[in-house]
Design a protein around this motif. Sequence first.
Motif, PDB file in Angstrom:
ATOM      1  N   ALA A 268      10.092   3.797   5.376  1.00  0.00           N
ATOM      2  CA  ALA A 268       8.977   2.840   5.311  1.00  0.00           C
ATOM      3  C   ALA A 268       9.000   1.898   6.514  1.00  0.00           C
ATOM      4  O   ALA A 268      10.067   1.559   7.039  1.00  0.00           O
ATOM      5  CB  ALA A 268       9.072   2.033   4.016  1.00  0.00           C
ATOM      6  N   GLU A 269       7.815   1.463   6.911  1.00  0.00           N
ATOM      7  CA  GLU A 269       7.692   0.583   8.083  1.00  0.00           C
ATOM      8  C   GLU A 269       8.571  -0.667   7.938  1.00  0.00           C
ATOM      9  O   GLU A 269       9.280  -1.056   8.871  1.00  0.00           O
ATOM     10  CB  GLU A 269       6.218   0.181   8.248  1.00  0.00           C
ATOM     11  N   LEU A 270       8.532  -1.301   6.760  1.00  0.00           N
ATOM     12  CA  LEU A 270       9.280  -2.546   6.570  1.00  0.00           C
ATOM     13  C   LEU A 270      10.789  -2.327   6.696  1.00  0.00           C
ATOM     14  O   LEU A 270      11.532  -3.262   6.980  1.00  0.00           O
ATOM     15  CB  LEU A 270       8.948  -3.151   5.191  1.00  0.00           C
ATOM     16  N   VAL A 271      11.226  -1.090   6.494  1.00  0.00           N
ATOM     17  CA  VAL A 271      12.650  -0.787   6.608  1.00  0.00           C
ATOM     18  C   VAL A 271      13.027  -0.490   8.066  1.00  0.00           C
ATOM     19  O   VAL A 271      14.117  -0.837   8.520  1.00  0.00           O
ATOM     20  CB  VAL A 271      13.029   0.414   5.706  1.00  0.00           C
ATOM     21  N   THR A 272      12.107   0.083   8.815  1.00  0.00           N
ATOM     22  CA  THR A 272      12.481   0.545  10.159  1.00  0.00           C
ATOM     23  C   THR A 272      12.230  -0.481  11.254  1.00  0.00           C
ATOM     24  O   THR A 272      12.877  -0.448  12.284  1.00  0.00           O
ATOM     25  CB  THR A 272      11.730   1.836  10.534  1.00  0.00           C
ATOM     26  N   VAL A 273      11.286  -1.422  11.056  1.00  0.00           N
ATOM     27  CA  VAL A 273      11.007  -2.397  12.116  1.00  0.00           C
ATOM     28  C   VAL A 273      11.801  -3.684  11.891  1.00  0.00           C
ATOM     29  O   VAL A 273      12.324  -3.921  10.808  1.00  0.00           O
ATOM     30  CB  VAL A 273       9.496  -2.754  12.213  1.00  0.00           C
TER      31      VAL A 273
ATOM     32  N   HIS B 277       0.815  -1.217   0.000  1.00  0.00           N
ATOM     33  CA  HIS B 277       0.000   0.000   0.000  1.00  0.00           C
ATOM     34  C   HIS B 277       0.850   1.269   0.000  1.00  0.00           C
ATOM     35  O   HIS B 277       0.439   2.300  -0.512  1.00  0.00           O
ATOM     36  CB  HIS B 277      -0.960   0.013   1.192  1.00  0.00           C
ATOM     37  N   ALA B 278       2.037   1.155   0.573  1.00  0.00           N
ATOM     38  CA  ALA B 278       2.928   2.329   0.630  1.00  0.00           C
ATOM     39  C   ALA B 278       3.663   2.538  -0.694  1.00  0.00           C
ATOM     40  O   ALA B 278       4.548   3.380  -0.793  1.00  0.00           O
ATOM     41  CB  ALA B 278       3.936   2.155   1.769  1.00  0.00           C
ATOM     42  N   GLY B 279       3.358   1.712  -1.707  1.00  0.00           N
ATOM     43  CA  GLY B 279       3.978   1.908  -3.019  1.00  0.00           C
ATOM     44  C   GLY B 279       5.083   0.919  -3.317  1.00  0.00           C
ATOM     45  O   GLY B 279       5.725   1.003  -4.372  1.00  0.00           O
ATOM     46  N   GLY B 280       5.339  -0.018  -2.400  1.00  0.00           N
ATOM     47  CA  GLY B 280       6.383  -1.019  -2.641  1.00  0.00           C
ATOM     48  C   GLY B 280       5.952  -2.025  -3.698  1.00  0.00           C
ATOM     49  O   GLY B 280       4.769  -2.308  -3.870  1.00  0.00           O
TER      50      GLY B 280
END
Length: 484
Positions: A380-385, A345-348
């Motif tokens: 992005a969330e997937l990068v930071t968590v 949804h974030a464009g990935g």
Amino acid sequence: MSSSVLQVTAGDMFIDGRPVATGRRIEVRDPGRIADVVATVAEGGVEHVEAAAGAAARAAADWAGTPLEERLSLLADALTVVRARIDDLAVILSRENGGTLIESTMDLSRGVDLFEDLLGRAPGVLGDRTIDDERQWLTVERRPVGVCALIVPWNSPVVLTISKLAPALIAGNTVVVKPSVLAPVVVAEVLGAIGAVLPPGVVNVVHGDAEIGQALVAHPAVRKVSFTGSVAIGRQVMATAADGMRRVSLELGGNDPAVLLDDVDLDSAVPLLARGIYTRAGQICFAVKRVYVPRSRHDEVVEAIGSVADEYRVGHGLDGNATFGPLITAAARARVEGLVERARHAGGVVRELGRPTDSVDWDGGYYLLPHLVTGLDQSAELVTVEQFGPVVPVIAYDDVDQAVAMANDSEFGLCSSVWSADAERAIGVARRIEAGGTFINSHNVSSLSFDMPFGGVKRSGIGRERTEIGLLEYVEEHAIRLAH
Ligand code: NAD
């Protein structure tokens, strides 16, 4: 894999040298075949924490007073018993935590090897140091801390337990271990085998989750807590331990970056890199969790990782064709699926790769295929968590300074890697990375060496395990000085 093999162990706790059962049982289910109950273990209560900590406190003085050579020899005997059981225990471990048989065997054999490595290092670390000159007589004793609470996770439970148990026992401490309720069986078997060779009370095991963990950390007899697990629980452990000013060692989560330099040789690098990302379905504290690539080589790298991961097969840990097994729980899989969905949804751009093994009962376990995500930015969330699953973001960078800045732009700092055809250049970049360790041209469980201290900076933890420094985490120095 037969569901008729229900009871692999008595599943008792181990307190004061004796098995202890309770009426309450914790069911351990196979995450790759949820219908299979691998075993049940006795669920402890606060009274068992009390009994275990009391037994450890009573045993402390005698164990601390046992000469080092005698402790080392008893522990070496105990390891022989464990080594003889590796093959049988590995099968049970794959059924309780979903790892492949290779991963489970490695967890057990590396655990025993690590213990032996620390036995060998101990004499050089634990003796007294004395200065006797015209100014003074000074001796510095390295004493055990006392009763240690060891709290461990489920993913590589044996080697992670031994990373604490070995230095604690070698240095003369007594211990109460609390395994994870998700994988308590093999750890308890190993601890029971070691504990049976030692005086009663030196090794104690209690089963339970948060309530038991908190009771243990808060127990007045406990002088040190060593915890491996998530940042969130590590924070609670540290807060509870603060009350009694207990020593803490924390091995917590990671969000390891892999930085590929522009001269990286993809043929040799990518199979290793993919292994670092997807082994154990990404459920390793120091799995590769972010990949940074030069913009000029982005598409080529994505293509190469994609083609390796597309060959992967996902299935039960005991299926010899499986590259990796399931996630540990339904909640863990749902969390990773949510991260992938929100990345989309974030464009990935999300690529789902690989396929199930022919024999897997896909809906009967918590399986997830390998995923690769591109087109995300650093925030992005997937990068930071910490994703802790088989999905990785690949992020383009424009110059090495930017790559280093992005690698360091994280709350975590466990491990990391730099990949280049020029080792010296890679080492130069490695020196700029904020982490407990940086591998050059590899980044997986085989990259570790027993000569390497292991632990994190920032929120990835406090302290180091393995090597001489790992032994020193379990001693207090006592200086006695007479001035002349
Ligand atoms: P977790 O934090 O959920 O649980 C770890 C242990 O803490 C378990 O034994 C659990 O029962 C216990 N526990 C839960 N609540 C507690 C409380 N309130 N007080 C005391 N103990 C409590 O972690 P997990 O899901 O088992 O493991 C995954 C996490 O561990 C990941 O974040 C991973 O990165 C991290 N990890 C770190 C290392 C390392 O060496 N740095 C190694 C493996 C895993």
